[in-house]
Design an enzyme around this catalytic site. Sequence first.
Site, PDB file in Angstrom:
ATOM      1  N   GLU A   1       0.831  -1.210   0.000  1.00  0.00           N
ATOM      2  CA  GLU A   1       0.000   0.000   0.000  1.00  0.00           C
ATOM      3  C   GLU A   1       0.862   1.255   0.000  1.00  0.00           C
ATOM      4  OE1 GLU A   1      -2.938  -0.313  -0.754  1.00  0.00           O
ATOM      5  OE2 GLU A   1      -3.115  -2.451  -0.337  1.00  0.00           O
TER       6      GLU A   1
ATOM      7  N   HIS B   1       1.678   2.228  -3.412  1.00  0.00           N
ATOM      8  CA  HIS B   1       0.641   3.057  -4.048  1.00  0.00           C
ATOM      9  C   HIS B   1       0.812   4.524  -3.637  1.00  0.00           C
ATOM     10  CE1 HIS B   1      -1.685  -0.032  -6.014  1.00  0.00           C
ATOM     11  NE2 HIS B   1      -1.984  -0.661  -4.898  1.00  0.00           N
TER      12      HIS B   1
ATOM     13  N   HIS C   1       3.675   6.056  -5.393  1.00  0.00           N
ATOM     14  CA  HIS C   1       3.316   6.279  -6.799  1.00  0.00           C
ATOM     15  C   HIS C   1       2.581   7.616  -6.936  1.00  0.00           C
ATOM     16  CE1 HIS C   1       1.642   4.146 -10.667  1.00  0.00           C
ATOM     17  NE2 HIS C   1       2.489   5.098 -10.949  1.00  0.00           N
TER      18      HIS C   1
HETATM   19 ZN   LIG Z   1      -2.614  -2.648  -4.675  1.00  0.00          ZN
END
Ligand SMILES: [Zn+2]
Length: 727
Positions: free
Chosen positions: A514, A517, A520
């Site tokens: 997570e 993410h 990102h």
């Molecule tokens: Zn994911």
Amino acid sequence: MKLIPIWLGTALVSVSLLGCTDNSTPSSQQSTVATEQTTQSEQVNPLLQPWTGPYQGVPAFDKMKLADLTAALELGMAQHLADIDKITANPEAASFENTIVALEGVGEALDRVFTYYGIWSANQSSEEFRAIQREMAPKLSEFSSKITQNEALFKRIAAVYHSEQMQSLTSEQQRLTKLVYLGFANNGATLNEEQKKRYADINQRLAQLYTKFSNNVLADEEGYVLYLNAEQLGGLPDSLVKAAAAAATSRGKEGMYAITNTRSSMDPFLTYSTERELRKQVWNTYYSRGDNADEHDNNALIAEILALRDERVGLLGFDNYATWRLQDRMAKTPQRAMDLMMSVWPAAIARVQEEVADMQALAKQQGDDISIEPWDYRFYAEQVRKAKYDLNSDEVKQYLQLDKLREAMFYVAGRLFNFNFTPVAEGSVPVFHQDVKVWEVTDKTTGKHIGLWYLDPFARTGKRSGAWATSYRGYSKYDGVKNVLSSNNSNFIKGAPGEAVLISWDDAETYFHEFGHALHALSSNVTYPTLNGGVRDYTEFQSQLLERWLLTDEVINQFLVHHKTGEAMPAELVAKIKNAATFNEGFKTTEYLASAIIDLKLHMLDDPKGIDPDAFERDTLAAMGMPSQVVMRHRTPQFGHVFSGEGYAAAYYGYMWAEVLTSDAAEAFAQAPGGFYDKNVAAKLVEYLFSVRNALDPEEAYRAFRGRDAKIEALMRDRGFPLPSEQ
Ligand SMILES: [Zn+2]
């Protein structure tokens, strides 16, 4: 602008394979200019207000009141549509600036409302909220249609897309224009009146069928319960016995033990129960969901769904649904996705034969005169696991402290992204619950402010299960630089005050996932909000990749330390974890691939009308040499990812597609002089794989990172499979 948040889409299906969602949304921008139509109510409704305070303004989580939600949504939608009317009313010819860029700034107030909506939906749901959700769902859906069916708007978008100006735009601007154009064209904007009507009728019918499909599966999950007496609990661990007793009591069968027809009940029962006949019964019931030739049978619905999907994409000029679906995915064509899966398949089924041979030998040793059947697989695999890979998960846990893991993530982000995480002053940023903590993210070298990271780590009533990442504000710079407000959310159990929270290895991986993410989102460098959008077979890759840093020496030695002694995890234990990673991979890969291949093949049919899904599944698997001891992870009549909506239709392959990239990219680090912290590879990682988001075609981006296309060899090695050349 975002057309509709994903938690409202028909694609809302729980994804059990990875148990994670990336809710990063294209945009949520602050706005300081009120429109002329601003009403009194808009000015006072806190959910619509521009965000104020430090860090370019932050959501007013301290002012969230459900009583304001309905009005905020209605006013937000109205303002959003009014913003679009301004674009279409422009007497000047359509240009990139006055149409495509203008659209990027539409609906800012509604974006802000959706941030709060997302919190109510995922982090603190309640009966009252769900009532509002039910009431608003059809209105939001109608709102979304009003935009996608706005002919004047689409005409302007198409005019820009087909204009000469297109050639003079930057590649990022061209990509934005193309994505916006396709977002409309792929959803029926190019059709004539008669076709549009048929298109809408099909969608309406499909929506009914999706609901029916999932209700049928649900009915079979709730309708079949196996009640056991105390003599039938052989092999079951205490925790399962207790849960089964509670499940029976809640169904009015005090003193009995209920095995319900769900994965979370079936899986442990088949793993531990020594009662072979009962295992067979539980297996049969579970894998027959939606396939019992009764009023909850899904076969006829599947045939109708496939025919309607095929007809709908036919209106848009496509041969089949999969071709339509994959055009904006990294795979681009169904054949490429199929080729990838078929190149892994032979090794997967060969490994199943080895696993079965191991289990068969063990069964014989124990004096069990049987041949391994599907309902025996988990049971004997568990015995093999104990004998061969004994990994004491409780021992591993002693080295996995939640706080230390967060420090490890910050360390990795510092080394790879040059990010620094500093806690914000207590009370300076509003939060929606006291458990939520906030960090400021800055550049380690320049001190430049990048954004905030919100962490909501603990389970509580009203919070959805699992772990997920979401952004309250995405990066963009077309209208002044917007910082990023990203968040991670999970469901750890809070420990006693002052005591370390210890978590499992799987949970530690998910925590890193997570955070991938979040990184990102935080590293985004796109100009336009829409370019933050995810590409389904690509967007899990970055987060999967980040999991790999958990087992780097730097992290192990500094952060995976015993909560009492402070000593780093011993090398033997690390070796055991690595060794166990390929256990049962034949079973796992085969059950997954069988589902993914059937999904894609069903959607590659040029004329699915009148199909018998059961027969199709049986014949296709037989032709592929499916081992008799394994069944599809999701059999067709219960494949909710694919038939309860369209989220994963012709898209279930995406997990493996992303894993190929993950393994291949991880090898780029493993082979670099500086290993997983190699400066050059890290710089390329940030530049080509993270910061570009969807501003660059994922395939080109990956090639820029790796110097070539991804190959499957690294994935085969990670799973302990022989390479294609060695088979
Ligand atoms: Zn994911």
